[in-house]
Write a protein that holds these residues in place. Structure first.
Motif, PDB file in Angstrom:
ATOM      1  N   GLU A  60      31.038  28.130  61.332  1.00 13.93           N
ATOM      2  CA  GLU A  60      30.851  29.426  61.758  1.00 13.93           C
ATOM      3  C   GLU A  60      29.733  29.777  61.830  1.00 13.93           C
ATOM      4  O   GLU A  60      29.379  31.021  62.322  1.00 13.93           O
ATOM      5  N   GLY A  61      28.675  29.479  61.189  1.00 12.17           N
ATOM      6  CA  GLY A  61      27.351  29.988  61.108  1.00 12.17           C
ATOM      7  C   GLY A  61      26.580  29.397  62.397  1.00 12.17           C
ATOM      8  O   GLY A  61      26.881  28.708  63.335  1.00 12.17           O
ATOM      9  N   PHE A  62      25.202  29.928  62.624  1.00 12.79           N
ATOM     10  CA  PHE A  62      24.476  30.078  63.934  1.00 12.79           C
ATOM     11  C   PHE A  62      24.396  28.486  64.158  1.00 12.79           C
ATOM     12  O   PHE A  62      24.718  28.027  65.331  1.00 12.79           O
ATOM     13  N   ILE A  63      23.981  27.620  63.395  1.00  6.49           N
ATOM     14  CA  ILE A  63      23.752  26.136  64.014  1.00  6.49           C
ATOM     15  C   ILE A  63      25.032  25.541  64.208  1.00  6.49           C
ATOM     16  O   ILE A  63      25.245  24.669  65.171  1.00  6.49           O
ATOM     17  N   GLY A  64      26.131  25.980  63.416  1.00  3.68           N
ATOM     18  CA  GLY A  64      27.511  25.351  63.902  1.00  3.68           C
ATOM     19  C   GLY A  64      27.973  25.888  65.250  1.00  3.68           C
ATOM     20  O   GLY A  64      28.274  24.991  66.122  1.00  3.68           O
ATOM     21  N   GLN A  65      27.572  27.063  65.505  1.00  4.57           N
ATOM     22  CA  GLN A  65      27.646  27.481  66.885  1.00  4.57           C
ATOM     23  C   GLN A  65      27.069  27.263  67.980  1.00  4.57           C
ATOM     24  O   GLN A  65      27.308  26.815  69.291  1.00  4.57           O
ATOM     25  N   ALA A  94      34.305   9.580  65.935  1.00  6.81           N
ATOM     26  CA  ALA A  94      33.011  10.257  65.975  1.00  6.81           C
ATOM     27  C   ALA A  94      33.495  11.776  65.375  1.00  6.81           C
ATOM     28  O   ALA A  94      34.122  12.402  66.220  1.00  6.81           O
ATOM     29  N   GLN A  95      33.294  12.176  64.352  1.00  2.63           N
ATOM     30  CA  GLN A  95      33.592  13.807  63.622  1.00  2.63           C
ATOM     31  C   GLN A  95      32.304  14.609  64.101  1.00  2.63           C
ATOM     32  O   GLN A  95      31.211  14.128  63.926  1.00  2.63           O
ATOM     33  N   PRO A  96      32.893  15.890  64.299  1.00  5.84           N
ATOM     34  CA  PRO A  96      31.650  16.856  64.668  1.00  5.84           C
ATOM     35  C   PRO A  96      30.803  17.060  63.192  1.00  5.84           C
ATOM     36  O   PRO A  96      31.271  17.409  62.089  1.00  5.84           O
ATOM     37  N   PRO A  97      29.699  17.168  63.217  1.00  2.00           N
ATOM     38  CA  PRO A  97      28.562  17.504  62.003  1.00  2.00           C
ATOM     39  C   PRO A  97      29.131  18.597  61.372  1.00  2.00           C
ATOM     40  O   PRO A  97      29.103  18.666  60.154  1.00  2.00           O
ATOM     41  N   PRO A  98      29.346  19.906  62.016  1.00  2.00           N
ATOM     42  CA  PRO A  98      29.629  21.088  61.146  1.00  2.00           C
ATOM     43  C   PRO A  98      30.754  21.132  60.238  1.00  2.00           C
ATOM     44  O   PRO A  98      30.938  21.735  59.462  1.00  2.00           O
TER      45      PRO A  98
END
Ligand SMILES: C[S@@+](CC[C@H](N)C(=O)[O-])C[C@H]1O[C@@H](n2cnc3c(N)ncnc32)[C@H](O)[C@@H]1O
Length: 279
Positions: free
Chosen positions: A156-161, A177-181
């Protein structure tokens, strides 16, 4: 070729792509100018002290590894991208700090079971694509009773967005492959570490970023320096309309998070996790 050989070859290709991506731009400058506080925050949370044997996984240029060594620990900094390790090694040499720098994939660490007192990763292991494989490796190389410490950007945070925004402009990841955030979700991390740890503590905190004059300044800096953003733009070369759309979307993202007056001030959310490996 057998199915297993095909899988090994596909993984090698994916990791080579990731390595090239992180070598784009100038990540050591991002680490030094934007996120330098995070490494020390993680090292403090893990209570690293003299004589501890510490592994920093996906260490980059040593954002956490160098403060751990300064705290008196015996440190190995490992990472997929040799260019970043070389940059960290040069910084450590200039500062007279001693630690080891070794190339390694977080999903297949070249260390013995239980070799380290503390295994930590600062916005690092979250970028290895197979979360269960890397979690298994973090746990394997930590001694029973030792500490696992993670600092991960939240979805939800800035880098996730930032990653959610860039996703519309980059080719889809390969199957599996899974999403980093996701590593920034308490539930996900607890499920990954599972019953192999006790005393799990999670805290959501924010990093204040106030070095950009305006949202476009953030975008231009990340476009030039942050590997995943530089790679997204590189993939759009020859498509000026898509480049302009990504330009607009990244500036708009920073504008939405901007709490400043006169200059841009953002708070980037991360999840800080510490846990004890069961004996
Ligand atoms: C955002 S940087 C963080 C670097 C450093 N920990 C810091 O705090 O500045 C992400 C790092 O993950 C590394 N990385 C990505 N995939 C990896 C993998 N499969 N194994 C090891 N390192 C990996 C990259 O090379 C890069 O150094």
């Amino acid at each position: 070729m057998t199915t297993q050989n095909l899988a090994v070859a596909a993984d090698r290709t994916l990791k080579a792509k990731h390595r090239a991506m992180w070598a784009l731009g100038d990540y050591p400058t991002v680490a030094a100018e934007i996120v330098p506080d995070l490494g020390a925050i993680l090292v403090d949370a893990c209570r690293v002290g003299p004589g501890d044997r510490v592994l920093d996984v996906a260490a980059g240029s040593g954002n956490a590894a160098i403060p751990a060594a300064v705290a008196g620990a015996s440190v190995v900094a490992c990472d997929l991208t040799p260019e970043l390790l070389a940059a960290g090694q040069a910084v450590a040499a200039r500062r007279g700090v001693h630690l080891e720098w070794q190339p390694a994939d977080a999903e297949a660490l070249p260390y013995a079971d239980g070799e380290f007192d503390t295994v930590l990763s600062c916005v690092g292991v979250m970028f290895a694509p197979h979360h269960r494989a890397s979690a298994r490796e973090l746990l394997r190389v930590c001694r029973p009773g030792g500490t696992i410490g993670l600092l991960n950007w939240t979805p939800e945070g800035f880098i996730g967005q930032l990653f959610a925004t860039m996703k519309q402009y980059v080719p889809p990841p390969p199957p599996g492959a899974q999403p980093p955030p996701l590593w920034g979700s308490e539930e996900h991390v607890r499920a990954l570490l599972d019953d192999q740890v006790s005393d799990v503590a999670t805290r959501r905190q924010t990093l204040t970023v106030d070095r950009f004059a305006d949202p476009a300044g953030f975008r231009d800096y990340f476009k030039a320096n942050y590997g995943p953003t530089a790679a997204a733009y590189a993939g759009l070369a020859g498509d000026p309309e898509r480049v302009a759309a990504l330009d607009r979307d990244l500036a708009e993202l920073a504008r939405r998070h901007d709490e400043g007056t006169g200059k841009t001030v953002m708070r980037w959310e991360y999840l800080l996790v510490t846990a004890r490996k069961r004996g």
